[in-house]
Enzyme design. Structure first.
Site, short mmCIF file in Angstrom:
data_model
loop_
_atom_site.label_atom_id
_atom_site.label_comp_id
_atom_site.label_asym_id
_atom_site.label_seq_id
_atom_site.Cartn_x
_atom_site.Cartn_y
_atom_site.Cartn_z
N GLY A 260 34.47 14.70 -13.53
CA GLY A 260 34.68 13.30 -13.38
C GLY A 260 34.96 13.49 -11.49
O GLY A 260 34.16 12.74 -10.99
N ALA B 180 2.04 18.75 4.45
CA ALA B 180 3.34 17.95 4.68
C ALA B 180 4.30 18.35 3.80
O ALA B 180 5.22 18.52 3.22
CB ALA B 180 3.52 17.15 5.45
N ALA C 108 0.62 -1.03 0.07
CA ALA C 108 0.21 0.26 0.50
C ALA C 108 0.49 0.95 0.44
O ALA C 108 1.66 1.31 0.61
CB ALA C 108 -1.05 -0.06 1.33
N GLU D 185 5.84 10.68 0.73
CA GLU D 185 5.39 12.18 0.79
C GLU D 185 4.40 11.85 -0.82
O GLU D 185 3.80 13.22 -1.13
CB GLU D 185 5.24 13.36 1.60
CG GLU D 185 5.70 12.86 2.71
CD GLU D 185 5.79 14.24 3.32
OE1 GLU D 185 5.48 14.88 3.48
OE2 GLU D 185 6.71 13.76 4.16
N1 CAA Z 1 -8.22 16.58 2.46
C1 CAA Z 1 -9.46 16.53 3.13
N2 CAA Z 1 -9.80 14.91 2.12
C2 CAA Z 1 -9.95 14.35 1.56
C3 CAA Z 1 -8.28 14.53 0.59
C4 CAA Z 1 -7.78 15.81 0.84
N3 CAA Z 1 -6.39 16.61 0.77
N4 CAA Z 1 -8.45 13.74 -0.39
C5 CAA Z 1 -9.00 13.24 -0.39
N5 CAA Z 1 -9.66 13.42 0.62
C6 CAA Z 1 -11.18 12.21 0.89
C7 CAA Z 1 -11.96 12.86 -0.70
O1 CAA Z 1 -12.75 13.48 0.19
C8 CAA Z 1 -12.87 11.16 -0.18
O2 CAA Z 1 -13.31 11.64 0.98
P1 CAA Z 1 -15.06 11.16 0.96
O3 CAA Z 1 -14.81 8.94 0.40
O4 CAA Z 1 -15.34 10.88 2.03
O5 CAA Z 1 -15.86 11.35 -0.34
C9 CAA Z 1 -11.38 10.22 0.30
O6 CAA Z 1 -10.37 10.98 0.80
C10 CAA Z 1 -11.12 9.59 -1.15
O7 CAA Z 1 -10.09 10.50 -2.11
P2 CAA Z 1 -10.25 10.19 -3.19
O8 CAA Z 1 -11.21 9.41 -4.08
O9 CAA Z 1 -9.29 11.00 -3.81
O10 CAA Z 1 -8.49 8.85 -2.73
P3 CAA Z 1 -7.79 7.84 -3.81
O11 CAA Z 1 -7.97 6.47 -2.91
O12 CAA Z 1 -8.42 8.31 -5.47
O13 CAA Z 1 -6.30 8.72 -2.95
C11 CAA Z 1 -4.62 9.91 -3.83
C12 CAA Z 1 -5.92 9.84 -3.47
C13 CAA Z 1 -4.08 11.05 -3.82
C14 CAA Z 1 -4.24 9.25 -4.60
C15 CAA Z 1 -3.85 9.40 -2.42
O14 CAA Z 1 -4.08 7.61 -2.04
C16 CAA Z 1 -2.17 9.47 -2.29
O15 CAA Z 1 -1.91 10.94 -1.78
N6 CAA Z 1 -1.65 8.57 -2.46
C17 CAA Z 1 -0.58 8.88 -2.10
C18 CAA Z 1 0.27 8.43 -0.84
C19 CAA Z 1 1.21 9.34 -0.12
O16 CAA Z 1 1.36 10.16 -0.39
N7 CAA Z 1 1.61 8.54 0.87
C20 CAA Z 1 3.40 8.72 1.48
C21 CAA Z 1 3.66 8.20 2.77
S1 CAA Z 1 4.35 9.37 3.64
C22 CAA Z 1 6.05 8.83 3.34
O17 CAA Z 1 6.37 8.95 2.42
C23 CAA Z 1 6.25 9.30 4.90
C24 CAA Z 1 8.19 9.20 4.85
O18 CAA Z 1 9.04 8.37 4.45
C25 CAA Z 1 8.51 9.95 4.98
#
Ligand code: CAA
Length: 429
Positions: A341, A242, A129, A364
């Protein structure tokens, strides 16, 4: 420097710059080589009072905003991209608490972080995931006064060094929109173990680990906001806040690489002259500097939009992350090119910038995800711009959309609807 920065913003930046130059730069190569958490650097950052810059005063912080966080991250990253994220990831861990925690949780979890007594890590991703952040498998099952955590978390930056972990887990597998929750777990709780410690290309001074939970009991009072099912929303709101920090890390390290390249180009002589006198090198440096400056302005605008709670934050935050991190990859690669180099060698400081830059395009949210967030926002915005259609000529083709054909098609579909309704014996409108 943009005139919208306040005296207080500049004060935080100056403090971070001092730590970066006096403590971080001299130690950057050492901790990159050792791949160990640089406690002496963390102590210097805490001593300068920077650990709580973005945390409100009522929870022990300094009451700054995301803009102050970004300015500090930029300065630290100029000297070492790894230290930039070592610092920024504490903000990432605290943002879910700020976004969704109760007053009691904010006091309990934010105070020790703001004082620099404890570190925090953010646990969203899993092995299967990543970009699809909704498809988590780790579970948290309510049992009396506890939640019982089971499963694994991947890519926990700061993991092992951190004391507190913001963990996203499934609390209601049957729900689509309220499936996950954010729960605070603490190191040392039985059933909480650090798994694989990653051996990384860059950002080597900050640990990235797996966290394993096996029947790990955490008190119910650690469920963020006291309401289950808000995890995905908290995660998305957190990432909106973030991502400017990652962008600042990328832009800061790009600035650092640019500065090394500028100095080296003035010092390195070939064909009897400094290479900075050659137009091709000048062109590369000018493009690098222009991109970094553009990234800086976008980062600050996005950070201020977050602080001012503007409505277009998701788009701006994604835009600055993707632009600044793509810029960092280009600029650090160009900097290595200018060093020739020598730039490819480990005893020179520049290849580290290129290695540190790469991850910023990935974590992120990959830059493909950022483009998706921006594009979704554009699609929504386009609905409010329909009046522009009046100014776009319409092509008409006989037999496809000329007035006669459209009339015939409308009559046919009406007749079809009446015949279907007649066959089903339902009234037509
Ligand atoms: N703010 C508030 N709510 C939000 C939102 C936001 N920015 N974006 C989506 N939502 C809500 C939607 O309104 C929706 O709500 P309802 O079910 O009530 O209608 C719900 O969340 C689902 O939204 P989506 O249908 O848009 O969701 P999706 O499954 O299509 O996913 C995505 C969208 C943008 C791809 C998201 O999954 C995403 O950002 N993925 C990337 C994850 C990520 O950034 N991971 C990094 C991990 S952290 C890390 O990297 C740590 C480290 O090492 C530093």
């Amino acid at each position: 420097m943009p005139g919208f920065l306040t005296k207080q913003n500049l004060e935080w930046r100056a403090r971070a710059r001092e730590v970066a130059e006096k403590v971080v730069r001299p130690l950057a190569a050492k901790y990159d080589r050792l791949q160990e958490y640089p406690w002496e650097i963390k102590e210097a950052i805490a001593k300068a009072g920077l650990m709580g810059v973005w945390i409100p005063k009522e929870y022990g912080g300094s009451g700054g905003g995301v803009i102050d966080l970004c300015l500090c991250v930029e300065e630290l990253s100029r000297a070492c991209g790894g230290v930039g994220v070592l610092y920024a990831v504490n903000a990432l861990g605290t943002f879910p608490v700020l976004v969704g925690g109760t007053e009691e949780q904010k006091h309990r979890f934010l105070n020790p972080i703001a004082k620099g007594e404890k570190l925090i890590s953010f646990g969203l991703s899993e092995k299967f995931a990543g970009s699809d952040a909704a498809s988590l498998r780790a579970t948290a099952v309510r049992d009396g006064d506890s939640y019982v955590l089971n499963g694994e978390k991947k890519w926990n930056t700061n993991g092992g060094a951190a004391d507190i972990y913001t963990v996203f887990a499934v609390t209601d597998p049957s729900s689509k929109s309220r499936r996950t929750s954010a729960i605070m777990a603490e190191k040392g709780t039985p059933g909480f173990t650090i798994g694989k410690v990653e051996d990384k290309m860059g950002i080597r001074c900050v640990p990235v680990v797996e966290i394993h939970f096996e029947n790990c009991r955490v008190p119910v009072k650690n469920l963020l906001g006291d309401v289950p099912g808000m995890g995905f929303k908290h995660a998305m709101q957190t990432l909106d806040m973030a991502r400017p920090g990652v962008a600042a890390q990328a832009m800061g390290l790009a600035q650092g690489a640019l500065e090394y390249a500028m100095v080296y180009a003035g010092y390195r002589e070939q064909f009897g002259a400094p290479i900075s006198s050659f137009q091709m090198i000048q062109g590369i440096l000018a493009d690098m500097a222009t991109r970094v400056e553009a990234a800086r302005n976008l980062v600050y605008v996005a950070a201020l939009a977050v602080d001012q709670k503007e409505s277009n934050v998701s788009k701006l935050s994604a835009m600055c992350k993707l632009f600044a991190t793509d810029t960092a990859m280009e600029v650090t690669t160009d900097a290595v090119q200018i060093f020739g180099g020598y730039g490819y060698m480990r005893d020179y400081p520049i290849e580290k910038y290129m290695r540190d830059a790469k991850i910023t395009q990935i974590y992120e949210g990959t830059n493909q995800v950022q483009r998706m967030v921006v594009a979704r926002s554009l699609v929504k915005e386009s609905l409010g711009l329909k009046h522009l259609l009046d100014f776009i000529p319409k092509e008409v083709q006989k037999g496809v959309n000329d007035p006669e054909t459209l009339k015939r098609l409308a009559e046919e579909s009406k007749r079809l609807a009446e015949e279907t309704a007649g066959a089903l014996d339902v009234p037509t409108t």
